[in-house]
Scaffold this motif. Structure first.
Motif, PDB file in Angstrom:
ATOM      1  N   ARG A 147       0.840  -1.210   0.000  1.00 31.33           N
ATOM      2  CA  ARG A 147       0.000   0.000   0.000  1.00 31.33           C
ATOM      3  C   ARG A 147       0.873   1.258   0.000  1.00 31.33           C
ATOM      4  O   ARG A 147       0.590   2.221  -0.715  1.00 31.33           O
ATOM      5  N   LYS A 164      -4.457   2.816 -11.822  1.00 30.50           N
ATOM      6  CA  LYS A 164      -3.465   1.750 -11.992  1.00 30.50           C
ATOM      7  C   LYS A 164      -3.919   0.872 -13.148  1.00 30.50           C
ATOM      8  O   LYS A 164      -4.963   0.227 -13.086  1.00 30.50           O
ATOM      9  N   TRP A 220       0.795   3.259 -12.673  1.00 22.78           N
ATOM     10  CA  TRP A 220      -0.088   4.376 -12.348  1.00 22.78           C
ATOM     11  C   TRP A 220       0.014   5.426 -13.446  1.00 22.78           C
ATOM     12  O   TRP A 220       1.110   5.881 -13.792  1.00 22.78           O
ATOM     13  N   GLU A 223      -7.615   0.614  -4.260  1.00 21.26           N
ATOM     14  CA  GLU A 223      -6.628  -0.318  -4.807  1.00 21.26           C
ATOM     15  C   GLU A 223      -6.189   0.057  -6.216  1.00 21.26           C
ATOM     16  O   GLU A 223      -5.027  -0.126  -6.583  1.00 21.26           O
ATOM     17  N   ASP A 270       3.911   1.487  -1.187  1.00 20.65           N
ATOM     18  CA  ASP A 270       4.518   1.569  -2.527  1.00 20.65           C
ATOM     19  C   ASP A 270       3.526   2.146  -3.536  1.00 20.65           C
ATOM     20  O   ASP A 270       3.897   2.959  -4.378  1.00 20.65           O
ATOM     21  N   ASP A 271       2.261   1.724  -3.441  1.00 21.68           N
ATOM     22  CA  ASP A 271       1.236   2.254  -4.343  1.00 21.68           C
ATOM     23  C   ASP A 271       1.003   3.746  -4.100  1.00 21.68           C
ATOM     24  O   ASP A 271       0.858   4.512  -5.050  1.00 21.68           O
TER      25      ASP A 271
END
Length: 165
Positions: A39, A151, A156, A116, A41-42
């Motif tokens: 999470r 994403k 992204w 997500e 990293d995202d």
């Protein structure tokens, strides 16, 4: 000869159960740690994608406008990419005709919300614009956007960019 003392079976069973529970707890906590790292990293990747896209939008040079447009298209998707494609010819011709050179600087990004597969990011960038061969003085402009980032295939990309005041 005396027979060796053996721990009662109940004690052995309890010890085995404790070892199994401890192992399960370690596996569970490690999984939680990996999920939280994913999470994080995202979040970082979504912020970086929006920031990179903003710099691509405000960094144009009439000598490299085709490559500049390529970077804008490469960091966008969906509606945003379609809008940039639709305006590409006009942007290229205006940039070339006026010998525009823009240099952008990213000032800040901030995460508003995230799921997500999507995120909303606020972006602040400044740009210095000059017109090569013109007596018009350089101009500074300040841009603020709300960007939706999506994403797609693990990457992204900006799917919507709206200037805000």
């Amino acid at each position: 000869m005396d027979e060796p003392v053996r721990p009662p079976r109940v004690l052995t069973g309890v010890l085995v159960l404790l070892v199994v529970l401890l192992g399960a707890a370690v596996v569970f906590l490690r999984g939680q740690d990996l999920a939280e790292q994913a999470r994080a990293d995202d979040r970082r990747a979504a912020l970086e994608a929006a920031g990179t896209h903003a710099i691509n939008l405000v960094s144009l040079d009439y000598k490299t406008v085709d490559a500049d447009m390529g970077r804008i298209l490469a960091t966008s998707t969906g509606v945003a990419q379609e809008e940039y494609k639709a305006g590409a010819a006009k942007l290229k011709s205006t940039t070339a005709e006026n010998k525009v050179v823009q240099h952008g600087v990213l000032r800040a990004t901030g995460l508003v919300s995230m799921t997500e597969l999507t995120a909303r990011v606020l972006v602040v960038a400044d740009v210095e614009i000059r017109w090569e061969g013109s007596k018009t003085p350089k101009q500074e402009r300040f841009y603020r956007w709300s960007m939706d980032v999506t994403k797609a295939k693990g990457v992204w990309l900006v799917s919507r960019a709206v200037q805000v005041v």
